[in-house]
Structure formats: structure tokens, C-alpha cells
Design a protein around this motif. Structure first.
Motif, PDB file in Angstrom:
ATOM      1  N   ALA A 145       0.816  -1.214   0.000  1.00 48.39           N
ATOM      2  CA  ALA A 145       0.000   0.000   0.000  1.00 48.39           C
ATOM      3  C   ALA A 145       0.851   1.267   0.000  1.00 48.39           C
ATOM      4  CB  ALA A 145      -0.937   0.003   1.211  1.00 48.39           C
ATOM      5  N   ILE A 146       1.977   1.256   0.706  1.00 45.90           N
ATOM      6  CA  ILE A 146       2.813   2.453   0.823  1.00 45.90           C
ATOM      7  C   ILE A 146       3.889   2.516  -0.249  1.00 45.90           C
ATOM      8  CG2 ILE A 146       4.386   3.723   2.346  1.00 45.90           C
ATOM      9  CD1 ILE A 146       1.416   3.700   3.194  1.00 45.90           C
ATOM     10  N   CYS A 147       4.539   1.393  -0.526  1.00 48.02           N
ATOM     11  CA  CYS A 147       5.668   1.387  -1.474  1.00 48.02           C
ATOM     12  C   CYS A 147       5.218   1.253  -2.928  1.00 48.02           C
ATOM     13  CB  CYS A 147       6.635   0.260  -1.119  1.00 48.02           C
ATOM     14  SG  CYS A 147       7.376   0.427   0.518  1.00 48.02           S
ATOM     15  N   PHE A 148       4.055   0.643  -3.158  1.00 49.91           N
ATOM     16  CA  PHE A 148       3.533   0.499  -4.526  1.00 49.91           C
ATOM     17  C   PHE A 148       2.060   0.907  -4.551  1.00 49.91           C
ATOM     18  CE2 PHE A 148       6.815  -2.695  -3.838  1.00 49.91           C
ATOM     19  CZ  PHE A 148       7.715  -2.403  -4.859  1.00 49.91           C
ATOM     20  N   PRO A 149       1.747   2.160  -4.246  1.00 48.43           N
ATOM     21  CA  PRO A 149       0.343   2.584  -4.128  1.00 48.43           C
ATOM     22  C   PRO A 149      -0.462   2.421  -5.410  1.00 48.43           C
ATOM     23  CG  PRO A 149       1.826   4.474  -4.156  1.00 48.43           C
ATOM     24  CD  PRO A 149       2.690   3.272  -4.023  1.00 48.43           C
ATOM     25  N   LEU A 150       0.184   2.587  -6.564  1.00 51.55           N
ATOM     26  CA  LEU A 150      -0.528   2.477  -7.836  1.00 51.55           C
ATOM     27  C   LEU A 150      -0.859   1.025  -8.192  1.00 51.55           C
ATOM     28  CD1 LEU A 150       1.439   5.121  -9.979  1.00 51.55           C
ATOM     29  CD2 LEU A 150      -0.699   5.415  -8.695  1.00 51.55           C
ATOM     30  N   ARG A 151      -0.104   0.076  -7.621  1.00 50.66           N
ATOM     31  CA  ARG A 151      -0.342  -1.341  -7.902  1.00 50.66           C
ATOM     32  C   ARG A 151      -1.058  -2.046  -6.757  1.00 50.66           C
ATOM     33  NH1 ARG A 151       2.892  -3.566 -11.692  1.00 50.66           N
ATOM     34  NH2 ARG A 151       1.248  -5.139 -11.657  1.00 50.66           N
ATOM     35  N   HIS A 152      -1.370  -1.300  -5.705  1.00 51.71           N
ATOM     36  CA  HIS A 152      -1.960  -1.914  -4.512  1.00 51.71           C
ATOM     37  C   HIS A 152      -3.273  -2.621  -4.820  1.00 51.71           C
ATOM     38  CE1 HIS A 152      -4.343  -1.721  -0.652  1.00 51.71           C
ATOM     39  NE2 HIS A 152      -3.273  -2.364  -0.257  1.00 51.71           N
ATOM     40  N   ALA A 153      -4.130  -1.984  -5.595  1.00 53.77           N
ATOM     41  CA  ALA A 153      -5.433  -2.578  -5.918  1.00 53.77           C
ATOM     42  C   ALA A 153      -5.274  -3.862  -6.733  1.00 53.77           C
ATOM     43  CB  ALA A 153      -6.287  -1.570  -6.683  1.00 53.77           C
ATOM     44  N   ASP A 154      -4.226  -3.929  -7.586  1.00 56.76           N
ATOM     45  CA  ASP A 154      -3.995  -5.126  -8.399  1.00 56.76           C
ATOM     46  C   ASP A 154      -3.392  -6.267  -7.576  1.00 56.76           C
ATOM     47  OD1 ASP A 154      -4.901  -3.776 -10.671  1.00 56.76           O
ATOM     48  OD2 ASP A 154      -2.903  -2.971 -11.099  1.00 56.76           O
ATOM     49  N   PHE A 155      -2.468  -5.927  -6.674  1.00 56.03           N
ATOM     50  CA  PHE A 155      -1.785  -6.946  -5.886  1.00 56.03           C
ATOM     51  C   PHE A 155      -2.665  -7.528  -4.775  1.00 56.03           C
ATOM     52  CE2 PHE A 155       2.530  -4.927  -7.002  1.00 56.03           C
ATOM     53  CZ  PHE A 155       2.696  -5.818  -8.055  1.00 56.03           C
ATOM     54  N   THR A 156      -3.540  -6.703  -4.210  1.00 56.22           N
ATOM     55  CA  THR A 156      -4.303  -7.118  -3.023  1.00 56.22           C
ATOM     56  C   THR A 156      -5.792  -7.225  -3.327  1.00 56.22           C
ATOM     57  OG1 THR A 156      -4.481  -4.820  -2.284  1.00 56.22           O
ATOM     58  CG2 THR A 156      -2.622  -6.091  -1.450  1.00 56.22           C
ATOM     59  N   THR A 157      -6.118  -7.962  -4.365  1.00 53.51           N
ATOM     60  CA  THR A 157      -7.525  -8.177  -4.706  1.00 53.51           C
ATOM     61  C   THR A 157      -8.183  -9.103  -3.667  1.00 53.51           C
ATOM     62  OG1 THR A 157      -6.986 -10.090  -6.078  1.00 53.51           O
ATOM     63  CG2 THR A 157      -7.038  -7.930  -7.158  1.00 53.51           C
ATOM     64  N   PHE A 158      -9.496  -9.148  -3.710  1.00 50.33           N
ATOM     65  CA  PHE A 158     -10.260 -10.010  -2.798  1.00 50.33           C
ATOM     66  C   PHE A 158      -9.811 -11.470  -2.931  1.00 50.33           C
ATOM     67  CE2 PHE A 158     -13.872 -12.751  -1.839  1.00 50.33           C
ATOM     68  CZ  PHE A 158     -14.333 -12.234  -0.635  1.00 50.33           C
ATOM     69  N   ARG A 159      -9.649 -11.923  -4.172  1.00 44.83           N
ATOM     70  CA  ARG A 159      -9.273 -13.320  -4.416  1.00 44.83           C
ATOM     71  C   ARG A 159      -7.858 -13.607  -3.922  1.00 44.83           C
ATOM     72  NH1 ARG A 159      -6.612 -16.154  -8.295  1.00 44.83           N
ATOM     73  NH2 ARG A 159      -7.309 -18.322  -8.653  1.00 44.83           N
ATOM     74  N   ARG A 160      -6.908 -12.716  -4.251  1.00 39.18           N
ATOM     75  CA  ARG A 160      -5.519 -12.946  -3.855  1.00 39.18           C
ATOM     76  C   ARG A 160      -5.352 -12.901  -2.338  1.00 39.18           C
ATOM     77  NH1 ARG A 160      -1.803  -9.642  -8.305  1.00 39.18           N
ATOM     78  NH2 ARG A 160      -2.284 -11.019 -10.091  1.00 39.18           N
ATOM     79  N   THR A 161      -6.110 -12.047  -1.689  1.00 38.47           N
ATOM     80  CA  THR A 161      -6.044 -11.974  -0.229  1.00 38.47           C
ATOM     81  C   THR A 161      -6.486 -13.286   0.397  1.00 38.47           C
ATOM     82  OG1 THR A 161      -6.517  -9.593  -0.286  1.00 38.47           O
ATOM     83  CG2 THR A 161      -6.821 -10.720   1.812  1.00 38.47           C
TER      84      THR A 161
END
Length: 321
Positions: free
Chosen positions: A121-137
Motif C-alpha cells: 500500500a505504501i511502497c507500490f500505491p498504484l499497484r496496490h489494488a492489483d496486488f491485493t484483490t479479494f481473491r488474492r487476499t
């Protein structure tokens, strides 16, 4: 006959203080657990709001709450069984010990997931939504549960395939009396080192990375500093978790080298310091630090007596920090 009555009376007088002390300690240890089980229940109810269900941060927080609640329940059950000297069927004891181990392992590994989420969330804010999707979480949570099953499954394999020391049907249920072969201690040490070193590396790495971002003039310093404090809280939780490994060793030494009364006192102190306190306070501290969550939590906790600013809450939920 008179001497027999006198000895019986003396024995009763000696036992009564022990019984009273045991009952008092049980009340003072179980009562805060019941209170914080209610607190955790309100927090879990708050997380049922739709605004929280799609955020990986709140999904992992909810997972932590469930784990702390289950750990708290298991700790109370095992403590009451221990102080009451209740003998259980072997299959029931196996189930309780395996469940307690799995919940404990998952709670430790979940800290790594929560730290990684803040790192992204802090180091890659622009990719946060892609990396931490509901499914991946949820996939990450599933992987954590699978990893946590390795140790108890290894112990069960050894227990049913090679261990012939426990032949009783009913026995006093604790790890020190149940898993007595040297191989169990080797498994404990091996898995403890692997789990704690791995999680410690991840938490320290994320803490250092977020600290670097917090010093950058081009980033959101406020969010970065808040995230860094969150990861630091995870590091403290990890330290308390590591310290709780020593509880079994301390209790075993206490029962061998001290009298029953002293051993029970040591067991009670360890239970309060290493089992109850971290699991009661860490969810509360973590939840109240989040303005969006704490607003709704206080509203539900006070049965609606404390008004909450819904617009203010929604703004914080959208921002995600």
C-alpha cells in the motif's frame, strides 16, 4: 480416632487455601477473556459492513480477530482443564492440542500477511489494488493455513506411527504430558525457528522499506508513518508470540522443581502475561487506531448511544489509509 480426625482437619485446612486461590485466579483470568470476547465479537460484527468487506486490509484484520478469538477460547479451555486437573479422552486431547497449535501458527503467519499488505500500500500505491484483490487476499490466507498444518500433522504422524508412550485412554491433557518423545521437542524447535525467523524477516523488511518511504519528500508521509507504526505493532506482537514459546518450558520446570502451589502460581502468571494480554489488547489497539473502523465500532459497542459521523467514516474508507 481423635488423631485421625485432627490429621483430616489439618489436610482440609491446607487444601482450602489452594482451592480458594485457584478459584480466585480462575475468575480473574476468565472474566477479562469473556469481556474481550464480546469486544472481538462487536469488531467482527462491524467488519460485516459492506464497505469493509472488499478491502484486503480489513479482510486480514478480520482474520486476525477470528484467530485471536479462537486462541482466546482455546487458552481459557486449556487453562480451566489444567487448573481443574481434568482428565480427558485421548482423542479429545489430540483435537484440542492440534487446534491450539494451528490457531497459534496461523496467527503468527498472519502478521506477515498484514505487514506485506501495508508494504504494498505504501511502497507500490498504484499497484496496490492489483496486488491485493479479494481473491488474492483469500488465497494468501489459505496458503497460511496450509503451512500452519505442517507442524501438527507431523506431530500426529509421529504420535500414531511411532509413539507408544501414551497408552491410557484418559489422561491429563497438556503438551508436556502428551508429547513426551525427544522428537517432539526437535520438531517444536525446528518449526519455531523457521516460522519466527521467516515472519521476523518479513516484518523487519517491510518496516525498513516503509521507513525509507516515510523519509521521502515526494510521498505521503502521514500515511507512511501510520503504516510504519502498524508494522511496528506487528513486530511487538511477534515478540510476544515468540516469548510465549517459553511458557511450556517454564511450566514444565515449575512442576518438576517446585511445589504444586508455586507451579500453579507460575502457570497463572504465564497465562495472563503471554496468553491473555496480547490477544486481548492487540486487536483493540489495532482497531482503534483506524479512524474509519473505530467510529463504527464505538457506535455498535455502545448500542448506538455514541453517534458516528457516517460521512467522515466513508471518506476514510475510500482513502484506505
Amino acid at each position: 480416632m481423635s488423631s485421625l480426625n485432627d490429621s483430616t482437619s489439618n489436610l482440609t485446612q491446607k487444601q482450602n487455601p489452594l482451592v480458594v486461590d485457584r478459584d480466585v485466579k480462575t475468575v480473574f483470568s476468565v472474566t477479562p477473556c469473556v469481556i474481550f470476547l464480546y469486544v472481538n465479537g462487536v469488531m467482527l460484527f462491524t467488519l460485516k459492513k459492506k464497505a469493509f468487506q472488499d478491502s484486503s486490509r480489513y479482510i486480514l484484520f478480520g482474520h486476525m480477530l477470528w484467530l485471536d478469538t479462537l486462541n482466546l477460547l482455546m487458552s481459557v479451555v486449556m487453562f480451566v482443564i489444567a487448573v481443574s486437573r481434568i482428565y480427558l479422552m485421548k482423542v479429545v486431547c489430540v483435537f484440542l492440542l492440534v487446534a491450539a497449535t494451528v490457531f497459534y501458527q496461523v496467527s503468527i503467519l498472519n502478521l506477515a500477511l498484514m505487514s506485506l499488505e501495508r508494504y504494498v500500500a505504501i511502497c507500490f500505491p498504484l499497484r496496490h489494488a492489483d496486488f491485493t484483490t479479494f481473491r488474492r487476499t483469500h488465497v494468501g490466507i489459505g496458503v497460511v493455513w496450509m503451512i500452519s498444518l505442517i507442524k501438527p500433522m507431523s506431530e500426529l504422524t509421529v504420535f500414531y506411527a511411532f509413539d507408544s508412550t501414551n497408552t491410557q485412554v484418559n489422561l491429563f491433557c497438556s503438551k508436556t504430558t502428551f508429547f513426551r518423545l525427544p522428537i517432539y521437542k526437535k520438531l517444536d524447535v525446528a518449526f519455531a525457528c523457521i516460522y519466527f525467523m521467516s515472519v521476523c524477516f518479513i516484518v523487519i523488511f517491510t518496516y525498513a522499506s516503509i521507513a525509507i518511504v516515510a523519509k521521502s519528500a515526494s510521498s505521503d508521509k502521514i500515511s507512511a508513518k501510520k503504516a510504519n507504526k502498524t508494522v511496528l505493532l506487528h513486530l511487538i506482537q511477534l515478540g510476544l508470540g515468540a516469548a510465549s514459546i517459553l511458557v511450556g518450558v517454564i511450566q514444565e520446570a515449575a512442576f518438576i522443581y517446585t511445589d504444586y502451589f508455586t507451579a500453579m502460581s507460575i502457570m497463572y502468571i504465564c497465562f495472563v502475561v503471554f496468553q491473555i494480554t496480547p490477544r486481548c489488547l492487540s486487536p483493540l489497539i489495532y482497531g482503534l487506531r483506524d479512524q474509519a473502523f473505530s467510529s463504527l465500532f464505538k457506535y455498535y459497542f455502545t448500542f448506538g448511544l455514541k453517534r458516528q459521523n457516517s460521512c467522515h467514516t466513508e471518506t476514510h474508507l475510500v482513502s484506505g489509509h
